[in-house]
Design an enzyme around this catalytic site. Sequence first.
Site, PDB file in Angstrom:
ATOM      1  N   GLY A  46      -4.505  -6.413  47.825  1.00 13.12           N
ATOM      2  CA  GLY A  46      -3.483  -6.756  48.810  1.00 13.12           C
ATOM      3  C   GLY A  46      -2.116  -6.453  48.231  1.00 13.12           C
ATOM      4  CD  GLN A  51       2.985  -8.069  45.798  1.00 10.23           C
ATOM      5  OE1 GLN A  51       2.235  -7.945  46.761  1.00 10.23           O
ATOM      6  NE2 GLN A  51       2.526  -8.249  44.568  1.00 10.23           N
ATOM      7  CB  CYS A  96       0.109 -11.849  41.874  1.00  8.81           C
ATOM      8  SG  CYS A  96       1.451 -11.217  42.885  1.00  8.81           S
ATOM      9  CG  LEU A  97      -1.157  -5.595  42.220  1.00 15.02           C
ATOM     10  CD1 LEU A  97      -1.041  -4.441  43.195  1.00 15.02           C
ATOM     11  CD2 LEU A  97      -1.955  -5.187  40.994  1.00 15.02           C
ATOM     12  CG  HIS A 138      -1.889 -13.799  47.027  1.00  8.46           C
ATOM     13  ND1 HIS A 138      -2.099 -14.321  45.771  1.00  8.46           N
ATOM     14  CD2 HIS A 138      -1.008 -12.772  46.857  1.00  8.46           C
ATOM     15  CE1 HIS A 138      -1.364 -13.652  44.895  1.00  8.46           C
ATOM     16  NE2 HIS A 138      -0.704 -12.703  45.523  1.00  8.46           N
ATOM     17  CD  GLU A 139      -1.026  -9.701  49.128  1.00  6.17           C
ATOM     18  OE1 GLU A 139       0.182  -9.500  48.925  1.00  6.17           O
ATOM     19  OE2 GLU A 139      -1.876  -9.686  48.224  1.00  6.17           O
ATOM     20  CG  HIS A 142       3.798 -11.785  47.848  1.00  5.16           C
ATOM     21  ND1 HIS A 142       4.469 -11.923  46.665  1.00  5.16           N
ATOM     22  CD2 HIS A 142       2.503 -11.549  47.524  1.00  5.16           C
ATOM     23  CE1 HIS A 142       3.605 -11.775  45.657  1.00  5.16           C
ATOM     24  NE2 HIS A 142       2.412 -11.561  46.149  1.00  5.16           N
TER      25      HIS A 142
HETATM   26 CO    CO Z   1       0.729 -11.250  45.013  1.00  4.81          CO
END
Ligand code: CO
Length: 171
Positions: A46, A51, A96-97, A138-139, A142
């Site tokens: 995701g 991000q 998380c990236l 989660h996304e 953000h």
């Molecule tokens: Co993330």
Amino acid sequence: MSNMKIEIIGAPVLRDVAEDVTEFGEPLEKFAGQMVQTMIDNDGIGLAAPQVGLSKRFLVIGLPVDEDDSARKILAVANPEIIEEGEELVTMEEGCLSIPGISEEVTRPEAIKVRFQDLQGKTVETEFSGLLSRVFQHEYDHLDGVLFVDHLSALKRRLLKKKLSRLSEEA
Ligand code: CO
């Protein structure tokens, strides 16, 4: 080709409340395609627009459809809302990236009812459970400047503090 840079914790854009997507169709499709490629190149499932440095309410999800990870089911989501949360809570490990090298267990509702717009601006209303629900939540966070580590207990956050501030300094 993906040359999008992934923002790391400490970058202010990750803490902003993102703005609504107002342009649909071709420009958004192109942007979504780049995001999907960036997500896959970085072994993510995701990715939210903040991000990659764009403070817009947009995210992509790409779950593997089989075990060898050769194909992904892609979902592109603009202006999402979580309109209902199921009562059952589940605990799952998240990463998380934007927070490389850290994964921790987070508790969230198992099922959610959501409303969002697709790449053409069409409104979709549906329900998600399992991993899709988890990644969506989660996304979605953000887009409001929330990171998964914000959901951890004060004790866990304290234990991670040094690692997190090291990442922030590098960002
Ligand atoms: Co993330």
